[in-house]
Scaffold this active site. Structure first.
Site, PDB file in Angstrom:
ATOM      1  N   ASP A  37       0.352  -1.151  -0.121  1.00  0.00           N
ATOM      2  CA  ASP A  37       0.471   0.120  -0.021  1.00  0.00           C
ATOM      3  C   ASP A  37       1.160   1.074  -0.502  1.00  0.00           C
ATOM      4  O   ASP A  37       1.363   1.654   0.979  1.00  0.00           O
ATOM      5  CB  ASP A  37      -0.790   0.037   1.135  1.00  0.00           C
ATOM      6  CG  ASP A  37      -1.761   1.256   1.562  1.00  0.00           C
ATOM      7  OD1 ASP A  37      -1.457   1.950   0.655  1.00  0.00           O
ATOM      8  OD2 ASP A  37      -2.336   1.200   2.324  1.00  0.00           O
ATOM      9  N   GLU A  62      30.062   6.387   5.662  1.00  0.00           N
ATOM     10  CA  GLU A  62      30.242   4.530   5.840  1.00  0.00           C
ATOM     11  C   GLU A  62      30.210   4.022   4.037  1.00  0.00           C
ATOM     12  O   GLU A  62      30.526   2.386   3.997  1.00  0.00           O
ATOM     13  CB  GLU A  62      29.552   3.595   6.633  1.00  0.00           C
ATOM     14  CG  GLU A  62      28.048   4.013   6.534  1.00  0.00           C
ATOM     15  CD  GLU A  62      27.807   2.665   5.496  1.00  0.00           C
ATOM     16  OE1 GLU A  62      27.986   2.324   4.114  1.00  0.00           O
ATOM     17  OE2 GLU A  62      26.894   1.524   6.796  1.00  0.00           O
ATOM     18  N   CYS A  94      26.495   6.273  10.769  1.00  0.00           N
ATOM     19  CA  CYS A  94      25.435   7.847  10.234  1.00  0.00           C
ATOM     20  C   CYS A  94      25.544   8.970  11.262  1.00  0.00           C
ATOM     21  O   CYS A  94      25.602   9.721  11.252  1.00  0.00           O
ATOM     22  CB  CYS A  94      23.725   7.475  10.731  1.00  0.00           C
ATOM     23  SG  CYS A  94      23.220   6.635   9.376  1.00  0.00           S
ATOM     24  N   SER A 109      16.582  -1.902  15.483  1.00  0.00           N
ATOM     25  CA  SER A 109      17.420  -0.671  14.995  1.00  0.00           C
ATOM     26  C   SER A 109      16.500   0.723  15.808  1.00  0.00           C
ATOM     27  O   SER A 109      16.785   1.470  16.286  1.00  0.00           O
ATOM     28  CB  SER A 109      17.732   0.022  13.781  1.00  0.00           C
ATOM     29  OG  SER A 109      17.174  -0.390  12.752  1.00  0.00           O
ATOM     30  N   HIS A 160      18.546  12.565  13.399  1.00  0.00           N
ATOM     31  CA  HIS A 160      18.835  11.529  12.135  1.00  0.00           C
ATOM     32  C   HIS A 160      17.656  11.926  11.354  1.00  0.00           C
ATOM     33  O   HIS A 160      16.750  10.534  12.441  1.00  0.00           O
ATOM     34  CB  HIS A 160      20.326  10.415  12.768  1.00  0.00           C
ATOM     35  CG  HIS A 160      20.077   9.634  11.542  1.00  0.00           C
ATOM     36  ND1 HIS A 160      20.685   9.679  10.098  1.00  0.00           N
ATOM     37  CD2 HIS A 160      20.464   8.379  11.829  1.00  0.00           C
ATOM     38  CE1 HIS A 160      20.401   8.381   9.761  1.00  0.00           C
ATOM     39  NE2 HIS A 160      20.465   7.516  10.669  1.00  0.00           N
TER      40      HIS A 160
HETATM   41  N1  CAA Z   1      -1.164   2.512   5.414  1.00  0.00           N
HETATM   42  C1  CAA Z   1      -0.090   3.693   6.825  1.00  0.00           C
HETATM   43  N2  CAA Z   1       0.861   3.365   7.287  1.00  0.00           N
HETATM   44  C2  CAA Z   1       1.236   1.844   7.401  1.00  0.00           C
HETATM   45  C3  CAA Z   1       0.872   0.846   6.408  1.00  0.00           C
HETATM   46  C4  CAA Z   1      -0.713   1.458   5.419  1.00  0.00           C
HETATM   47  N3  CAA Z   1      -0.544   0.687   4.906  1.00  0.00           N
HETATM   48  N4  CAA Z   1       0.803   0.325   6.631  1.00  0.00           N
HETATM   49  C5  CAA Z   1       1.972  -0.292   7.311  1.00  0.00           C
HETATM   50  N5  CAA Z   1       1.644   0.983   8.221  1.00  0.00           N
HETATM   51  C6  CAA Z   1       2.937   1.623   8.943  1.00  0.00           C
HETATM   52  C7  CAA Z   1       2.995   1.011  10.144  1.00  0.00           C
HETATM   53  O1  CAA Z   1       2.225   1.050  10.986  1.00  0.00           O
HETATM   54  C8  CAA Z   1       4.331   1.217  10.888  1.00  0.00           C
HETATM   55  O2  CAA Z   1       4.187   1.932  11.558  1.00  0.00           O
HETATM   56  P1  CAA Z   1       4.648   2.718  12.524  1.00  0.00           P
HETATM   57  O3  CAA Z   1       6.714   2.116  13.159  1.00  0.00           O
HETATM   58  O4  CAA Z   1       4.725   3.736  14.085  1.00  0.00           O
HETATM   59  O5  CAA Z   1       4.450   1.875  13.933  1.00  0.00           O
HETATM   60  C9  CAA Z   1       5.699   1.375   9.439  1.00  0.00           C
HETATM   61  O6  CAA Z   1       4.154   2.058   8.483  1.00  0.00           O
HETATM   62  C10 CAA Z   1       6.351   0.361   9.007  1.00  0.00           C
HETATM   63  O7  CAA Z   1       5.956  -1.037   8.969  1.00  0.00           O
HETATM   64  P2  CAA Z   1       6.409  -2.254   9.373  1.00  0.00           P
HETATM   65  O8  CAA Z   1       7.270  -1.665  11.254  1.00  0.00           O
HETATM   66  O9  CAA Z   1       5.912  -3.544   9.298  1.00  0.00           O
HETATM   67  O10 CAA Z   1       6.835  -1.998   8.560  1.00  0.00           O
HETATM   68  P3  CAA Z   1       8.519  -3.272   7.922  1.00  0.00           P
HETATM   69  O11 CAA Z   1       8.504  -4.467   8.908  1.00  0.00           O
HETATM   70  O12 CAA Z   1       8.164  -3.480   6.950  1.00  0.00           O
HETATM   71  O13 CAA Z   1       9.868  -2.429   8.604  1.00  0.00           O
HETATM   72  C11 CAA Z   1      12.100  -0.979   8.913  1.00  0.00           C
HETATM   73  C12 CAA Z   1      10.199  -1.291   8.522  1.00  0.00           C
HETATM   74  C13 CAA Z   1      12.599  -1.534   9.793  1.00  0.00           C
HETATM   75  C14 CAA Z   1      12.026   0.687   9.112  1.00  0.00           C
HETATM   76  C15 CAA Z   1      12.598  -1.243   6.815  1.00  0.00           C
HETATM   77  O14 CAA Z   1      12.178  -0.418   6.596  1.00  0.00           O
HETATM   78  C16 CAA Z   1      14.004  -1.274   7.932  1.00  0.00           C
HETATM   79  O15 CAA Z   1      14.681  -1.859   8.450  1.00  0.00           O
HETATM   80  N6  CAA Z   1      14.308   0.435   7.301  1.00  0.00           N
HETATM   81  C17 CAA Z   1      15.890   0.049   7.586  1.00  0.00           C
HETATM   82  C18 CAA Z   1      16.569   0.345   9.170  1.00  0.00           C
HETATM   83  C19 CAA Z   1      16.152   1.629   9.433  1.00  0.00           C
HETATM   84  O16 CAA Z   1      16.141   2.685   9.148  1.00  0.00           O
HETATM   85  N7  CAA Z   1      16.629   1.882  11.065  1.00  0.00           N
HETATM   86  C20 CAA Z   1      16.281   3.275  11.574  1.00  0.00           C
HETATM   87  C21 CAA Z   1      17.333   3.156  13.131  1.00  0.00           C
HETATM   88  S1  CAA Z   1      18.894   2.747  12.599  1.00  0.00           S
HETATM   89  C22 CAA Z   1      19.836   4.731  12.368  1.00  0.00           C
HETATM   90  O17 CAA Z   1      18.919   5.154  12.236  1.00  0.00           O
HETATM   91  C23 CAA Z   1      20.734   4.412  11.551  1.00  0.00           C
HETATM   92  C24 CAA Z   1      21.071   3.825   9.703  1.00  0.00           C
HETATM   93  O18 CAA Z   1      20.789   5.172   9.449  1.00  0.00           O
HETATM   94  C25 CAA Z   1      20.048   2.817   9.340  1.00  0.00           C
END
Ligand code: CAA
Length: 393
Positions: A30, A80, A112, A202, A234
């Site tokens: 979505d 990095e 980062c 993370s 960040h």
């Molecule tokens: N409409 C609106 N919202 C929706 C939706 C829809 N149809 N479907 C899902 N969502 C929302 C979920 O409710 C969730 O919201 P919350 O976090 O507020 O609960 C959000 O969308 C994300 O959904 P999921 O958690 O199911 O998503 P995911 O499992 O696919 O993964 C993630 C999300 C973990 C961020 C993934 O993208 C990821 O691993 N990213 C890389 C890691 C990262 O960025 N980490 C951040 C901290 S680490 C850091 O800061 C260092 C760095 O730069 C990496």
């Protein structure tokens, strides 16, 4: 105390992006998950003709005058996504920009956090050497892999900052709290081009480090959330910063104000994606450029987070007047408006090509790239760079 801060700053990213509607459609998700749940609208796609050196050179070239170059005696390159296991990207940058050789030039790596390490080093250095200037770079290409959960949080680009004792954008207050710990939330083994990440963990560690450093800061300096007009975070994806901000809103007597400043601070990241070490500083640029209410003298809180993990919370005062803010806004808005959008197959090809762009000797000219500095390929294991399309010998 000597006044130290950012005199000039610039941003550069590639001329290509993929829209989140397009990516969501291709991944059978979505679009609102990507646009509201993650908080991203577009993602820069970095072609094989750009690497962190050229991203940084193209950013720096927008701001540095000959007089600045004369004064720069330290070049700190936070990344990095370095281009060599030994040699610092700052050496290539020094040559591309024509910086003076009587300088300390080196690279800093801590996910980062690298650029923040550079900023803090620059503050100390300029306090001792008030007549000099320091160039601090945050440049990265965020890669998680095609069809991974992290894919929606990719991106790339560089922020270049000139720090001096004549700040024109923000002045640092010399107040800071930090926390580090050996944590496996996100890392990239030497043999990989894409990050390994425990995504949900993370996000929890990020919040935990924000709480630790902000609590410590408040205790150390007898301040509360109400001493800050705005926060810049960040932003690995913009919802992450919002999650952190929400943890401190219950103590604020200006909830709407902080939320509206956050909207301003996330605008550019929502269109570019994760820059890793440059991300906090793109948020700062976005806040300065897009806030309707920030005034000269207002205090901003900055939260830097580098997985693995290092967190730091520090403060700055706004110096930029309307003219300085318009310069930043025009610069970034024009760059982003000029980009071409890609279909998913085009993005996938560009992404895949960039993964192997520097693995062997080759000429890198599959794609026209109009940026001033481009990566020309590898010859005899040496990187080649181009200025206006001509190899620099
Ligand atoms: N409409 C609106 N919202 C929706 C939706 C829809 N149809 N479907 C899902 N969502 C929302 C979920 O409710 C969730 O919201 P919350 O976090 O507020 O609960 C959000 O969308 C994300 O959904 P999921 O958690 O199911 O998503 P995911 O499992 O696919 O993964 C993630 C999300 C973990 C961020 C993934 O993208 C990821 O691993 N990213 C890389 C890691 C990262 O960025 N980490 C951040 C901290 S680490 C850091 O800061 C260092 C760095 O730069 C990496």
């Amino acid at each position: 105390m000597t006044k130290v801060g950012i005199e000039k700053m610039a941003f550069f990213t590639s001329g290509y992006y993929i829209g989140m509607d397009e990516l969501a459609k291709s991944r059978q998700e979505d679009p609102n998950k990507y646009k509201i749940g993650i908080g991203q609208m577009q993602q820069s796609v970095i072609p094989a003709s750009q690497d962190v050196v050229t991203l940084a050179a193209n950013a720096s070239d927008r701001i540095l005058t000959a007089a600045d170059k004369e004064k720069i005696t330290m070049v700190v390159f936070g990344t990095e996504t370095g281009v060599d296991n030994s040699k610092a990207a700052s050496m290539y940058l020094q040559e591309l920009l024509g910086l003076r050789k009587e300088a300390r030039a080196f690279e800093v790596k801590q996910a980062c956090y690298g650029a923040t390490a550079g900023v803090q080093m620059a503050i100390d250095y300029l306090t001792l050497h008030p007549d000099e200037k320091v160039l601090v770079i945050g440049a990265d290409i965020a890669r998680y892999g095609l069809q991974t959960a992290g894919e929606v949080t990719q991106g790339g680009g560089a922020v270049s900052m000139l720090l001096s004792t004549n700040p024109k954008i923000v002045e640092f207050e010399g107040k800071s709290s930090f926390h580090s710990e050996n944590i496996m939330d996100f890392w990239r083994p030497l043999y990989k081009k894409e990050a390994v990440v425990d995504g949900h963990y993370s996000t929890n560690v990020y919040i935990d480090f924000f709480s630790k450093t902000f609590d410590d800061f408040q205790t150390k300096y007898s301040m509360t959330v109400n001493d800050f007009k705005a926060f810049a975070f960040h932003l690995p994806y913009t919802k992450m910063g919002l999650k952190a901000l929400k943890t401190i809103l219950p103590e604020s007597n200006n909830v709407d104000g902080l939320l509206s400043e956050f909207e301003a601070s996330k605008k550019y990241s929502a269109e570019v994606g994760n820059l890793y070490t440059g991300s906090l500083y793109l948020s700062l640029m976005s806040l300065i450029a897009n806030s309707k209410t920030l005034q000269v003298g207002d205090r901003i809180g900055l939260f830097s987070y580098g997985s693995g993990a290092q967190g730091e919370f520090f403060s700055a005062k706004v110096i930029a007047d309307d003219e300085a803010r318009t310069v930043i806004k025009n610069q970034v808005d024009e760059l982003l408006a000029k980009r071409d959008s890609l279909t998913t197959p085009e993005y996938e090809n560009m992404y895949t090509e960039s993964l192997t762009a520097d693995s062997n000797d080759h000429q890198n000219d599959s794609l026209p790239d109009t940026a001033k500095f481009t990566f020309g390929g590898v010859k005899n294991d040496k990187r080649l760079y181009k200025r206006f399309g001509e190899i620099i010998e």
